[in-house]
Design a protein around this motif. Structure first.
Motif, PDB file in Angstrom:
ATOM      1  N   ARG A  92      75.623  45.189   4.657  1.00 46.79           N
ATOM      2  CA  ARG A  92      74.291  45.749   4.434  1.00 46.79           C
ATOM      3  C   ARG A  92      73.258  44.993   5.254  1.00 46.79           C
ATOM      4  N   ASP A  93      72.059  45.566   5.278  1.00 45.43           N
ATOM      5  CA  ASP A  93      70.948  44.892   5.937  1.00 45.43           C
ATOM      6  C   ASP A  93      70.491  43.711   5.084  1.00 45.43           C
ATOM      7  N   PHE A 108      64.586  47.056  10.398  1.00 39.61           N
ATOM      8  CA  PHE A 108      65.247  48.134   9.670  1.00 39.61           C
ATOM      9  C   PHE A 108      64.239  49.139   9.119  1.00 39.61           C
ATOM     10  N   PHE A 140      76.494  50.986  13.676  1.00 42.74           N
ATOM     11  CA  PHE A 140      75.040  51.113  13.617  1.00 42.74           C
ATOM     12  C   PHE A 140      74.474  51.567  14.968  1.00 42.74           C
ATOM     13  N   LYS A 148      72.031  54.848  16.000  1.00 43.72           N
ATOM     14  CA  LYS A 148      70.672  54.595  16.472  1.00 43.72           C
ATOM     15  C   LYS A 148      70.577  54.723  17.974  1.00 43.72           C
ATOM     16  N   ALA A 203      79.338  54.294   6.451  1.00 40.50           N
ATOM     17  CA  ALA A 203      77.995  53.780   6.202  1.00 40.50           C
ATOM     18  C   ALA A 203      77.067  54.880   5.710  1.00 40.50           C
ATOM     19  N   GLU A 252      72.742  55.493   5.111  1.00 41.99           N
ATOM     20  CA  GLU A 252      71.406  54.990   5.454  1.00 41.99           C
ATOM     21  C   GLU A 252      70.369  55.759   4.667  1.00 41.99           C
ATOM     22  N   ARG A 292      68.395  49.597   3.164  1.00 44.27           N
ATOM     23  CA  ARG A 292      68.272  50.782   4.006  1.00 44.27           C
ATOM     24  C   ARG A 292      69.597  51.128   4.666  1.00 44.27           C
ATOM     25  N   PHE A 293      70.526  50.184   4.684  1.00 45.74           N
ATOM     26  CA  PHE A 293      71.819  50.387   5.314  1.00 45.74           C
ATOM     27  C   PHE A 293      72.891  49.723   4.464  1.00 45.74           C
ATOM     28  N   SER A 315      77.398  49.653   4.084  1.00 45.63           N
ATOM     29  CA  SER A 315      78.661  50.083   4.686  1.00 45.63           C
ATOM     30  C   SER A 315      79.821  49.391   3.995  1.00 45.63           C
TER      31      SER A 315
END
Length: 311
Positions: free
Chosen positions: A5-6, A45, A149, A153, A263, A265, A272-273, A275
């Motif tokens: 995760r973030d 993020f 990721f 993105k 993942a 989001e 926010r993320f 996985s």
């Protein structure tokens, strides 16, 4: 099960514990620096770093059962700017011939170079020693999540260079102190020549993993430790090519299936993320996950999920 995760500001104690054990360049044992790294990542993020070239993302791997952060990895959106260029040595060969001596020599030459509009960089991979070489493969999870990721993105560059050890500092001193003229490696002792462009024993596994997914040595080395730089076009990375987005079904899939990194989001919330690595059933449009994976991802039926193979 482990969750990727973030990083959050509440993770500072966990990162301090990890940094106290390892104290690496990207995870230094310094609370003020760690706070700055976390703050930059949280803002990145959230999209609150307006210039996408300045964004930096820190992922943490958490042992959910023990509530313990056991590793980190990073993405730096652009490595090499006008304020802090990426600095490296180009490695080339030059030939010399002496007619009087009838001798033909090839010299390895190091030429200092600068990149002011650099590529996206991956780095900062750290794993707590007790968790290394375990069946969960935490190092591989932390490495692969960055490609997952990146697939989700748009970044500022399309190639990769290994982390420059001073990427967070002003590099102007390098221009002043490093020789601007070419360096003939043949003047170095044999033991130095043998390690130019070679990775250390502890990172040979990382090199093999990168080469398997499409990275190649590009005849460039780090000006500090002589380590090699590897690059890949994003579109040519095998994991990126096999990236998919699928909708989650209402089925709880609890059998052996495809080994994947999946993942989710979201625009707001605690993370926010998120996985996880798990076994899943995939078809052309949908994915079925174990109940525990859905719980950790905090997703419901119909959610759009991102997937790469874990192999």
């Amino acid at each position: 099960m482990l969750v990727l995760r973030d990083v959050q500001k509440t993770d500072l104690p966990g990162l301090k514990r990890l940094a106290a054990v390892l104290n690496t360049v990207n995870l230094p044992n310094n609370e003020e620096t760690l706070e700055a790294i976390i703050d930059k990542s949280v803002k990145s993020f959230a999209g609150r770093v307006k210039d996408p070239f300045e964004r930096e993302y820190l992922f943490v791997l958490e042992d959910v059962r023990n509530n313990l952060i056991i590793g980190t990895s990073m993405i730096i959106a652009q490595h090499g700017t006008y304020d802090a260029p990426h600095i490296y040595y180009e490695v080339s060969e030059r030939e010399h011939y002496s007619a009087s001596l009838e001798r033909h020599l090839r010299h390895k030459v190091l030429s200092i170079a600068y990149n002011y509009e650099g590529p996206t960089e991956i780095g900062g991979l750290v794993v707590d020693p007790p968790y290394r070489a375990t069946p969960d493969k935490p190092g591989k999870q932390l490495s692969f999540v960055r490609f997952l990721f990146i697939s989700m993105k748009k970044f500022t560059g399309l190639t990769y260079l290994e982390a420059d050890r001073l990427s967070r500092q002003n590099k102007e001193f390098i221009k002043e102190l490093f020789p601007a003229s070419d360096i003939y490696a043949s003047l170095f002792p044999d033991r130095v020549q043998k390690v130019l462009g070679e990775v250390g024993p502890a990172t040979r596994g990382v090199q093999r993993m990168l080469e398997r997914v499409g990275f190649r040595y590009v005849e460039r080395i780090d000006p500090f430790d002589g380590g090699p730089h590897f690059e890949a076009n994003t579109a040519e990375i095998s994991l990126v090519r096999r990236y998919r987005t699928l909708k989650l079904t209402d089925e709880d899939f609890e059998m052996e299936g495809d080994d994947v990194l999946v993942a989710a989001e979201r625009e707001s919330g605690r993370n926010r993320f998120r996985s996880v690595r798990c076994h899943a059933r995939l078809d052309n449009t949908t994915i079925s996950l174990p109940a525990r994976a859905k719980e950790i991802l905090e997703v419901k039926t119909g959610a759009k999920l991102s997937i790469i193979p874990f192999e």
